[in-house]
Design a protein around this motif. Structure first.
Motif, short mmCIF file in Angstrom:
data_model
loop_
_atom_site.label_atom_id
_atom_site.label_comp_id
_atom_site.label_asym_id
_atom_site.label_seq_id
_atom_site.Cartn_x
_atom_site.Cartn_y
_atom_site.Cartn_z
N THR A 117 0.83 -1.21 0.00
CA THR A 117 0.00 0.00 0.00
C THR A 117 0.86 1.25 0.00
O THR A 117 0.61 2.20 -0.75
CB THR A 117 -0.95 0.00 1.22
OG1 THR A 117 -1.78 -1.17 1.15
CG2 THR A 117 -1.82 1.24 1.24
N LEU A 118 1.89 1.27 0.83
CA LEU A 118 2.79 2.42 0.88
C LEU A 118 3.48 2.66 -0.46
O LEU A 118 3.48 3.77 -0.99
CB LEU A 118 3.84 2.24 1.98
CG LEU A 118 4.87 3.36 2.10
CD1 LEU A 118 4.21 4.68 2.48
CD2 LEU A 118 5.95 2.98 3.10
N GLY A 119 4.06 1.61 -1.02
CA GLY A 119 4.75 1.74 -2.30
C GLY A 119 3.83 2.20 -3.40
O GLY A 119 4.16 3.11 -4.18
N ASN A 120 2.63 1.62 -3.48
CA ASN A 120 1.69 1.96 -4.53
C ASN A 120 1.15 3.38 -4.35
O ASN A 120 0.96 4.11 -5.32
CB ASN A 120 0.55 0.93 -4.54
CG ASN A 120 0.01 0.66 -5.91
OD1 ASN A 120 -1.18 0.86 -6.13
ND2 ASN A 120 0.84 0.19 -6.83
N THR A 121 0.94 3.78 -3.10
CA THR A 121 0.47 5.15 -2.84
C THR A 121 1.55 6.17 -3.18
O THR A 121 1.26 7.20 -3.80
CB THR A 121 0.03 5.29 -1.37
OG1 THR A 121 -1.01 4.34 -1.11
CG2 THR A 121 -0.48 6.69 -1.08
N LEU A 122 2.79 5.88 -2.80
CA LEU A 122 3.88 6.80 -3.15
C LEU A 122 4.04 6.91 -4.67
O LEU A 122 4.27 8.00 -5.20
CB LEU A 122 5.19 6.35 -2.50
CG LEU A 122 5.27 6.52 -0.99
CD1 LEU A 122 6.55 5.89 -0.45
CD2 LEU A 122 5.17 7.98 -0.60
N GLY A 123 3.91 5.80 -5.37
CA GLY A 123 3.95 5.84 -6.83
C GLY A 123 2.81 6.67 -7.40
O GLY A 123 3.00 7.44 -8.35
N GLY A 124 1.62 6.53 -6.83
CA GLY A 124 0.49 7.34 -7.26
C GLY A 124 0.72 8.82 -7.01
O GLY A 124 0.32 9.68 -7.79
N MET A 125 1.40 9.12 -5.90
CA MET A 125 1.70 10.51 -5.60
C MET A 125 2.75 11.09 -6.56
O MET A 125 2.76 12.30 -6.81
CB MET A 125 2.14 10.67 -4.14
CG MET A 125 1.00 10.48 -3.15
SD MET A 125 -0.46 11.53 -3.43
CE MET A 125 0.20 13.15 -3.01
N VAL A 126 3.60 10.24 -7.11
CA VAL A 126 4.52 10.70 -8.16
C VAL A 126 3.71 11.14 -9.37
O VAL A 126 3.95 12.21 -9.95
CB VAL A 126 5.55 9.61 -8.53
CG1 VAL A 126 6.29 9.95 -9.81
CG2 VAL A 126 6.53 9.39 -7.39
N SER A 127 2.71 10.33 -9.75
CA SER A 127 1.84 10.72 -10.87
C SER A 127 1.07 11.99 -10.53
O SER A 127 0.91 12.87 -11.38
CB SER A 127 0.86 9.58 -11.19
OG SER A 127 1.56 8.45 -11.64
N PHE A 128 0.60 12.10 -9.29
CA PHE A 128 -0.07 13.32 -8.82
C PHE A 128 0.86 14.53 -9.00
O PHE A 128 0.46 15.56 -9.52
CB PHE A 128 -0.45 13.13 -7.35
CG PHE A 128 -1.13 14.31 -6.72
CD1 PHE A 128 -2.51 14.41 -6.70
CD2 PHE A 128 -0.38 15.32 -6.11
CE1 PHE A 128 -3.14 15.50 -6.09
CE2 PHE A 128 -1.00 16.40 -5.50
CZ PHE A 128 -2.38 16.50 -5.50
N GLY A 129 2.11 14.38 -8.57
CA GLY A 129 3.08 15.46 -8.70
C GLY A 129 3.37 15.81 -10.15
O GLY A 129 3.55 16.98 -10.49
N MET A 130 3.41 14.79 -11.00
CA MET A 130 3.62 15.06 -12.42
C MET A 130 2.45 15.88 -12.98
O MET A 130 2.65 16.78 -13.78
CB MET A 130 3.77 13.74 -13.19
CG MET A 130 5.07 13.03 -12.88
SD MET A 130 5.15 11.33 -13.50
CE MET A 130 4.84 11.54 -15.22
N GLY A 131 1.23 15.55 -12.54
CA GLY A 131 0.07 16.33 -12.96
C GLY A 131 0.15 17.77 -12.51
O GLY A 131 -0.25 18.69 -13.21
N TRP A 132 0.69 17.98 -11.31
CA TRP A 132 0.85 19.32 -10.76
C TRP A 132 1.78 20.15 -11.65
O TRP A 132 1.63 21.36 -11.78
CB TRP A 132 1.44 19.21 -9.35
CG TRP A 132 1.30 20.44 -8.52
CD1 TRP A 132 2.00 21.61 -8.65
CD2 TRP A 132 0.42 20.65 -7.42
NE1 TRP A 132 1.61 22.52 -7.71
CE2 TRP A 132 0.64 21.95 -6.92
CE3 TRP A 132 -0.52 19.85 -6.79
CZ2 TRP A 132 -0.06 22.47 -5.85
CZ3 TRP A 132 -1.21 20.38 -5.71
CH2 TRP A 132 -0.98 21.66 -5.26
N LEU A 133 2.74 19.47 -12.29
CA LEU A 133 3.73 20.15 -13.13
C LEU A 133 3.24 20.44 -14.55
O LEU A 133 3.84 21.24 -15.26
CB LEU A 133 5.02 19.33 -13.19
CG LEU A 133 5.75 19.13 -11.86
CD1 LEU A 133 6.92 18.18 -12.04
CD2 LEU A 133 6.20 20.46 -11.28
#
Length: 131
Positions: free
Chosen positions: A48-64
């Motif tokens: 769950t932690l790994g998958n959530t952190l990976g999802g947050m990378v995509s979230f951050g990419m969207g922010w950019l």
């Protein structure tokens, strides 16, 4: 493979599977739980932690991504807000939902919470099937 190495592999595969890279962390979790059933809760937490952190990378990419560019699934995320990220685990649309949430500048803490809840539920179903 040792228990520790298996858990590290699970973290890496779950992280990468949640980014724009293809991956199958479900199979890694299933195999790990078959080999080391006593690690169920640790494995669920790590996946769950790994998958959530990976999802947050995509979230951050969207922010950019510049606000002038239109992204797929933006209207769905705009309509439902961060609870839409309960579906961040769904193949094909999950990454787009995370990108759209970042693009919309939604609250990152709420985004991570909803992502984690959905991803944990999915991994719990897999763990139950492995048990």
């Amino acid at each position: 493979m040792t228990e520790t190495a298996s858990l590290i592999s699970l973290f890496v595969s779950s992280f990468l599977a949640a980014t724009l890279l293809p991956g199958g962390s479900e199979a890694v979790l299933f195999a790990l739980l078959k080999a080391y059933p006593s690690t169920m809760w640790t494995a669920l937490g790590i996946a769950t932690l790994g998958n959530t952190l990976g999802g947050m990378v995509s979230f951050g990419m969207g922010w950019l991504v510049p606000q002038t560019k239109r992204l797929k699934h933006v209207e769905k995320v705009r309509r439902y807000g961060t609870p839409a990220l309960l579906l961040a685990w769904v193949p094909l649309i999950g990454d787009a939902l995370c990108l759209a949430a970042g693009w919309l500048r939604l609250n990152p803490w709420q985004a991570a919470l909803y992502m984690a809840m959905g991803k944990f539920a999915r991994y719990w179903v897999i763990a139950y099937a492995a048990g």
